[in-house]
Design an enzyme around this catalytic site. Structure first.
Site, PDB file in Angstrom:
ATOM      1  N   TYR A  51       0.843  -1.204   0.000  1.00  0.00           N
ATOM      2  CA  TYR A  51       0.000   0.000   0.000  1.00  0.00           C
ATOM      3  C   TYR A  51       0.875   1.250   0.000  1.00  0.00           C
ATOM      4  O   TYR A  51       1.885   1.299   0.704  1.00  0.00           O
ATOM      5  CB  TYR A  51      -0.898   0.025   1.240  1.00  0.00           C
ATOM      6  N   GLU A  53      -0.590   4.930  -0.308  1.00  0.00           N
ATOM      7  CA  GLU A  53      -1.362   6.161  -0.483  1.00  0.00           C
ATOM      8  C   GLU A  53      -0.445   7.383  -0.409  1.00  0.00           C
ATOM      9  O   GLU A  53       0.409   7.474   0.480  1.00  0.00           O
ATOM     10  CB  GLU A  53      -2.437   6.296   0.595  1.00  0.00           C
ATOM     11  N   ASP A 197      -7.958  13.296 -24.576  1.00  0.00           N
ATOM     12  CA  ASP A 197      -7.893  11.887 -24.168  1.00  0.00           C
ATOM     13  C   ASP A 197      -7.248  11.133 -25.330  1.00  0.00           C
ATOM     14  O   ASP A 197      -7.891  10.858 -26.344  1.00  0.00           O
ATOM     15  CB  ASP A 197      -9.310  11.380 -23.894  1.00  0.00           C
ATOM     16  N   THR A 223      -4.951   5.867 -21.429  1.00  0.00           N
ATOM     17  CA  THR A 223      -4.737   4.547 -20.857  1.00  0.00           C
ATOM     18  C   THR A 223      -3.341   4.108 -21.286  1.00  0.00           C
ATOM     19  O   THR A 223      -2.740   4.706 -22.183  1.00  0.00           O
ATOM     20  CB  THR A 223      -5.775   3.534 -21.375  1.00  0.00           C
ATOM     21  N   LYS A 226      -3.346   0.319 -24.600  1.00  0.00           N
ATOM     22  CA  LYS A 226      -3.817   0.204 -25.989  1.00  0.00           C
ATOM     23  C   LYS A 226      -2.586   0.246 -26.907  1.00  0.00           C
ATOM     24  O   LYS A 226      -1.738  -0.627 -26.788  1.00  0.00           O
ATOM     25  CB  LYS A 226      -4.827   1.306 -26.283  1.00  0.00           C
ATOM     26  N   ARG A 232      -2.775  -2.694 -18.054  1.00  0.00           N
ATOM     27  CA  ARG A 232      -4.029  -1.945 -17.929  1.00  0.00           C
ATOM     28  C   ARG A 232      -3.854  -0.888 -16.846  1.00  0.00           C
ATOM     29  O   ARG A 232      -3.664  -1.213 -15.677  1.00  0.00           O
ATOM     30  CB  ARG A 232      -5.171  -2.882 -17.554  1.00  0.00           C
TER      31      ARG A 232
HETATM   32  N1  DSN Z   1     -13.053   0.114 -24.363  1.00  0.00           N
HETATM   33  C1  DSN Z   1     -12.156   1.004 -25.077  1.00  0.00           C
HETATM   34  C2  DSN Z   1     -12.245   0.822 -26.538  1.00  0.00           C
HETATM   35  O1  DSN Z   1     -12.448  -0.286 -26.973  1.00  0.00           O
HETATM   36  O2  DSN Z   1     -12.079   1.783 -27.289  1.00  0.00           O
HETATM   37  C3  DSN Z   1     -12.314   2.409 -24.705  1.00  0.00           C
HETATM   38  O3  DSN Z   1     -12.180   2.570 -23.338  1.00  0.00           O
END
Ligand code: DSN
Length: 416
Positions: A51, A53, A197, A223, A226, A232
């Site tokens: 942990y 924080e 984003d 994120t 991707k 993740r």
């Molecule tokens: N679920 C993602 C996507 O497939 O684009 C977006 O968060």
């Protein structure tokens, strides 16, 4: 995974089956990828036990001798890679990252303006079913009905009319490059903060094949799993002036202890993303998307906007007489995995829409090039032309498996 095998054979078997699925299928879901073995090892490390924080140097628990260094390393690598003034690597994923930005700057009822969900925007950009659309006055901009592209004059007009506190640029199903300078100008004209984003195209930005939003935006979220090919998780990057507000919104505003194993894996992925090999990877993602798009266009597929500049394409299947869902399920049976997707001005419902979305980050990670993209395009065409032909699907699934065997995916090389 011998411990897991012994202690929980049921779960072990499911994970092994998923490994085989990822090994043997062509994964075209635009938001998915294959992480390296190194990223996976960091994700599965003892850092999950701790942990922490707070932030490096200012924690609420002792024992942070190594965790502070891990998080500082992740932050520094993100700053170096993207040129950001301030980075927060703690958001659990993209949705909490965007919510933290809203929490930092907005009060309930304040106006935000983002791309409409049915036009390729994201749930967290103000969709009515999401907290972003319930707690805030969410306005949206749409794509031009003729071209399927963003119309910056129309966005400007909308922004001046509704005067958002935050203007959001970013998408999950738009196949063209965003004009960040135009978004900046619109944000300034209406006195809004600009949030970009870049979750979908962060890897392309890192690899230098997509313009960076960092010089234009007040805040950039992404994120990490991707096109950036990390675990993740998510990051928020911002100008120094917003650093305190963003950090406070993430912790203690929205989250508790950061997932230190994820932070470490983000650091690993950022190191990988700063290499020349990653630059070549990013360039190949785009080349592959264009090769697949070209093959499909030649076979009469109707690509929204007529093509792609990035890693994805959105296809309206109306002229093929097949719904997105029927096509996606038939393709999955043929070993080609993608998702059904609404297209702009879709007359069908989101759970049974007219289109499919395809992306090339994962297949490019396993080494596919233009030649394989052309082959995939031909298989997609054959399946979509005859979506109830299960014999054909089985035949193609066998050929897909054979093709995949020649291209071991990162993280799964041990299965070869
Ligand atoms: N679920 C993602 C996507 O497939 O684009 C977006 O968060």
């Amino acid at each position: 995974m011998s411990s897991l095998h012994q202690s929980d054979p049921e779960l072990f078997t499911l994970i092994k089956q998923e490994e085989q699925r990822q090994k043997n299928k062509i994964r075209l879901i635009a938001s998915e990828n294959y992480v390296s073995g190194a990223v996976m090892e960091a994700t599965g490390s003892v850092l999950t036990n701790k942990y922490s924080e707070g932030y490096p140097g200012k924690r609420y628990y002792e024992g942070q001798q190594y965790i502070d260094q891990v998080e500082s390393l992740a932050i520094q690598r993100a700053k170096d890679l993207f040129g950001a003034e301030h980075v927060n690597v703690q958001p659990y994923s993209g949705s909490p990252a965007n919510l933290a930005v809203f929490f930092a700057f907005l009060n309930p009822g304040d106006t935000i303006l983002g791309m409409a969900l049915p036009h390729g925007g994201h749930l967290t950009h103000g969709a009515k079913v999401s907290i972003s659309g319930k707690y805030f006055n969410a306005e949206s901009y749409s794509l031009d009905q003729e071209t399927g592209r963003l119309n910056y004059d129309a966005i400007r007009e909308k922004a001046l009319a509704c005067r958002p506190k935050i203007l959001i640029a970013g998408h999950s199903a738009y196949s063209r490059i965003l004009d960040f300078a135009a978004f900046r100008e619109i944000a300034d004209a209406c006195g809004a903060l600009l949030l970009v984003d870049m979750a979908h195209f962060a890897g392309l930005v890192a690899g230098g094949v997509h313009p960076s939003p960092i010089p234009y935006a007040d805040v950039v979220t992404t994120t990490t799993h991707k096109s950036l090919r990390g675990p993740r998780g998510a990051m928020i990057m911002c100008r120094q002036a917003h650093a305190a507000a963003i950090d406070k919104a993430v912790f203690p505003g929205l989250q508790g202890g950061p997932h230190n194993n994820t932070t470490a894996a983000i650091a690993v992925a950022l190191r990988e993303a700063s290499t020349d090999a990653f630059k070549q990877y990013a360039a190949q993602i785009v080349k592959n998307a264009q090769a697949l798009a070209g093959t499909l266009i030649d076979r009469g597929f109707n690509l929204v906007t007529g093509g792609t500049d990035n890693h994805l394409m959105l296809i309206d299947l109306t002229n093929k007489g097949v719904t997105g869902k029927v096509a996606a399920k038939a393709l999955d049976a043929a070993g080609i995995v993608l998702n059904y997707n609404a297209v702009p001005y879709d007359t069908r419902k989101p759970f049974d829409p007219s289109g499919i979305r395809l992306g090339t980050p994962a297949v490019t990670s396993r080494g596919f090039k233009e030649e394989q993209m052309v082959q995939i395009g031909k298989w997609i065409d054959a399946v979509v032309a005859d979506p109830t032909n299960t014999a054909l699907q089985a035949e193609i699934a066998a050929m897909v498996q054979q093709l995949c065997a020649g291209f071991p995916a990162p993280g799964l090389e041990h299965l070869s």
